[in-house]
Design a protein around this motif. Structure first.
Motif, PDB file in Angstrom:
ATOM      1  N   GLY A 236      20.570   6.521  32.250  1.00 57.50           N
ATOM      2  CA  GLY A 236      19.520   7.516  32.465  1.00 57.50           C
ATOM      3  C   GLY A 236      18.104   7.011  32.274  1.00 57.50           C
ATOM      4  N   ASP A 237      17.948   5.718  32.049  1.00 55.23           N
ATOM      5  CA  ASP A 237      16.602   5.191  31.804  1.00 55.23           C
ATOM      6  C   ASP A 237      15.864   4.977  33.130  1.00 55.23           C
ATOM      7  OD1 ASP A 237      14.453   4.344  30.448  1.00 55.23           O
ATOM      8  OD2 ASP A 237      15.420   2.677  29.416  1.00 55.23           O
ATOM      9  N   ILE A 238      15.563   6.085  33.815  1.00 57.62           N
ATOM     10  CA  ILE A 238      14.985   5.981  35.160  1.00 57.62           C
ATOM     11  C   ILE A 238      13.508   5.612  35.155  1.00 57.62           C
ATOM     12  CG2 ILE A 238      16.643   7.591  36.182  1.00 57.62           C
ATOM     13  CD1 ILE A 238      14.333   9.676  36.162  1.00 57.62           C
ATOM     14  N   GLY A 239      12.872   5.680  33.992  1.00 54.65           N
ATOM     15  CA  GLY A 239      11.441   5.383  33.914  1.00 54.65           C
ATOM     16  C   GLY A 239      11.104   3.951  34.321  1.00 54.65           C
ATOM     17  N   HIS A 240      12.098   3.077  34.232  1.00 55.18           N
ATOM     18  CA  HIS A 240      11.823   1.669  34.541  1.00 55.18           C
ATOM     19  C   HIS A 240      12.498   1.217  35.831  1.00 55.18           C
ATOM     20  CE1 HIS A 240       9.728   1.552  30.772  1.00 55.18           C
ATOM     21  NE2 HIS A 240      10.747   2.246  30.291  1.00 55.18           N
ATOM     22  N   CYS A 253       6.844  -1.812  29.299  1.00 51.45           N
ATOM     23  CA  CYS A 253       8.044  -2.624  29.040  1.00 51.45           C
ATOM     24  C   CYS A 253       7.818  -4.077  29.421  1.00 51.45           C
ATOM     25  CB  CYS A 253       9.241  -2.057  29.804  1.00 51.45           C
ATOM     26  SG  CYS A 253       9.214  -2.388  31.576  1.00 51.45           S
ATOM     27  N   GLY A 254       6.677  -4.364  30.071  1.00 49.80           N
ATOM     28  CA  GLY A 254       6.366  -5.742  30.446  1.00 49.80           C
ATOM     29  C   GLY A 254       6.646  -6.049  31.908  1.00 49.80           C
ATOM     30  N   LEU A 259       8.457   3.178  37.567  1.00 49.02           N
ATOM     31  CA  LEU A 259       8.111   4.579  37.845  1.00 49.02           C
ATOM     32  C   LEU A 259       7.178   5.133  36.769  1.00 49.02           C
ATOM     33  CD1 LEU A 259       8.620   7.329  39.317  1.00 49.02           C
ATOM     34  CD2 LEU A 259      10.600   7.621  37.808  1.00 49.02           C
ATOM     35  N   GLU A 260       7.536   4.835  35.510  1.00 49.00           N
ATOM     36  CA  GLU A 260       6.768   5.350  34.373  1.00 49.00           C
ATOM     37  C   GLU A 260       5.300   4.922  34.403  1.00 49.00           C
ATOM     38  OE1 GLU A 260       9.172   5.441  30.679  1.00 49.00           O
ATOM     39  OE2 GLU A 260       7.482   4.358  29.839  1.00 49.00           O
ATOM     40  N   ALA A 261       5.054   3.734  34.964  1.00 50.85           N
ATOM     41  CA  ALA A 261       3.690   3.188  34.970  1.00 50.85           C
ATOM     42  C   ALA A 261       2.759   3.954  35.913  1.00 50.85           C
ATOM     43  CB  ALA A 261       3.718   1.707  35.348  1.00 50.85           C
ATOM     44  N   VAL A 262       3.338   4.765  36.825  1.00 45.87           N
ATOM     45  CA  VAL A 262       2.473   5.554  37.705  1.00 45.87           C
ATOM     46  C   VAL A 262       2.649   7.068  37.560  1.00 45.87           C
ATOM     47  CG1 VAL A 262       2.040   3.833  39.520  1.00 45.87           C
ATOM     48  CG2 VAL A 262       4.121   5.247  39.628  1.00 45.87           C
ATOM     49  N   ALA A 263       3.836   7.509  37.097  1.00 45.39           N
ATOM     50  CA  ALA A 263       4.111   8.954  37.144  1.00 45.39           C
ATOM     51  C   ALA A 263       4.240   9.637  35.790  1.00 45.39           C
ATOM     52  CB  ALA A 263       5.392   9.193  37.957  1.00 45.39           C
TER      53      ALA A 263
END
Ligand SMILES: [Zn+2]
Length: 395
Positions: A236-240, A253-254, A259-263
């Motif tokens: 479920g870690d969809i952010g990356h 996360c480097g 996805l997380e970096a924009v949304a």
């Protein structure tokens, strides 16, 4: 209805599960349902009564003559302590065995103060709340804790949590359990939110995805009515997941392109403040959207589309019947759901979206504490656990 998977067939635990639906049942009904001999049934019921897991009630609808005795699940037999610890705020609750909240508190607590200080605060808060509700420590059947990072569920230890300095590998269950005298279960925050929302608002859904959009982005997966954690608890870690629009953006996360970096709420707040609009976190973004700031509205709609883009693939792969959107950013309601729906319905296969519901969380910021309580209740009331608690020999 009955299975050997957990506990013995029609053992005390299986009987308790029958009685958990809230309907009072007489001995005759239970004999018919389980096929047990009357004497065996009596032994099981006595065991459950002695532990106060069930209580007798008088069933008035007897066919003439004196009323028959019926039995119901005793939701007040024990209490559950539950906590949803976020990056900067925490919610703590005491519930009964039906997730009714008996006491609840919200507080500003920073997880980066480290495990001992944070858990010490949690222990004191639990003790105060227990006293408030008039319960004794020996009435606690378990403690559920949600943390804002990856957790190895079997040991309850955080694993390289990015925003929790000092917590890596910390024995949360042992630390808290030895001080409060009850078993402790730990999971990441989005998993417990998925459990809470499924239990309280969508019990009929067999396959559900709970997406949290807050400072970060993640999802909890209910598959066949059970939480799916994956091999290492990282499901479920969809952010990356990599998205095309983020290819020039470095994530916390480097990696590049997450996805997380924009949304995420953090990404939107950073974009707004770079453009001269005052915003520090997710809550500020929601406040601006509610206030009609067009820049913020555009950003949140676009974030909805970005998350929708990733979810469209997940819908094809997993075929959920419900997608629930929670976390701070979901407070912006339709503004974020609109972009999300737009992309999922146009990009996923028609068969997968035919009966798909996409909705905002009903429990809101309470989903975590309810879910942490559900995690404990399901563990404590599993037929095998109940059998052990009443020590009925299996046949
Ligand atoms: Zn990343």
């Amino acid at each position: 209805m009955l299975s050997e998977a957990n506990g013995s067939i029609a053992g005390a635990g299986a009987l308790l599960n029958i009685l958990r639906d809230g309907q009072a049942r007489t001995r005759a009904e239970l004999v018919q349902l389980t096929g047990l001999a009357r004497s065996t049934l009596a032994q099981r019921l006595d065991a459950l009564l002695s532990q106060q897991w069930i209580i007798p009630t008088e069933e008035a609808i007897s066919s003439g003559g004196r009323p028959a005795i019926a039995f119901t699940f005793n939701r007040t037999a024990r209490v559950v302590l539950s906590a949803d610890l976020g990056a900067t705020h925490a919610r703590v609750a005491v519930t009964d065995l039906g997730t009714t909240v008996l006491a609840e508190r919200a507080a500003e607590v920073s997880i980066d103060r480290g495990p001992e200080e944070t858990l010490g605060w949690l222990q004191r808060t639990f003790e105060e709340m227990l006293a408030e509700t008039g319960h004794r420590p020996d009435e606690i059947c378990g403690i559920g804790v949600g943390l804002p990072g990856p957790v190895e569920h079997s040991t309850g230890r955080p694993v390289n949590p990015p925003i929790m300095p000092g917590w890596d590998g910390f024995p949360v269950p042992e630390w808290l359990g030895s001080r409060l005298g009850a078993p402790v279960l730990v999971d990441n925050d989005v998993n417990i939110m998925a459990l809470g929302e499924h239990w309280a608002a969508r019990p009929e859904a067999d396959h559900l995805i709970f997406v949290k959009i807050g400072t970060g982005i993640g999802c909890g997966i209910i598959s066949d009515r059970r939480l799916h954690r994956g091999a290492q608890g990282a499901a479920g870690d969809i952010g990356h997941i990599r998205v095309a629009s983020a290819l020039d953006t470095v994530c916390r996360c480097g990696n590049i392109g997450c996805l997380e970096a924009v949304a995420s709420g953090a990404a939107m707040a950073a974009r707004l403040s770079a453009d001269g609009v005052e915003a520090e976190d997710s809550r500020d973004v929601v406040r601006l959207v509610r206030g009609g700031n067009t820049h913020a509205v555009q950003l949140i709609r676009q974030a909805g589309r970005e998350v929708g883009d990733v979810l469209a693939s997940i819908v094809n792969f997993f075929n959920p019947s419900v997608i629930v959107v929670g976390g701070d950013i979901s407070e912006a309601g339709e503004q974020v759901l609109a972009g999300l729906r737009e992309v999922i319905y146009s990009r996923s296969l028609p068969l997968a979206t035919q009966h798909l519901t996409i909705t905002a969380s009903e429990l809101g910021d309470r989903a975590g504490v309810i879910g942490a309580a559900v995690m404990v209740i399901e563990h404590v009331l599993a037929p095998g656990s109940v059998d052990r608690s009443v020590s009925v020999p299996t046949v």
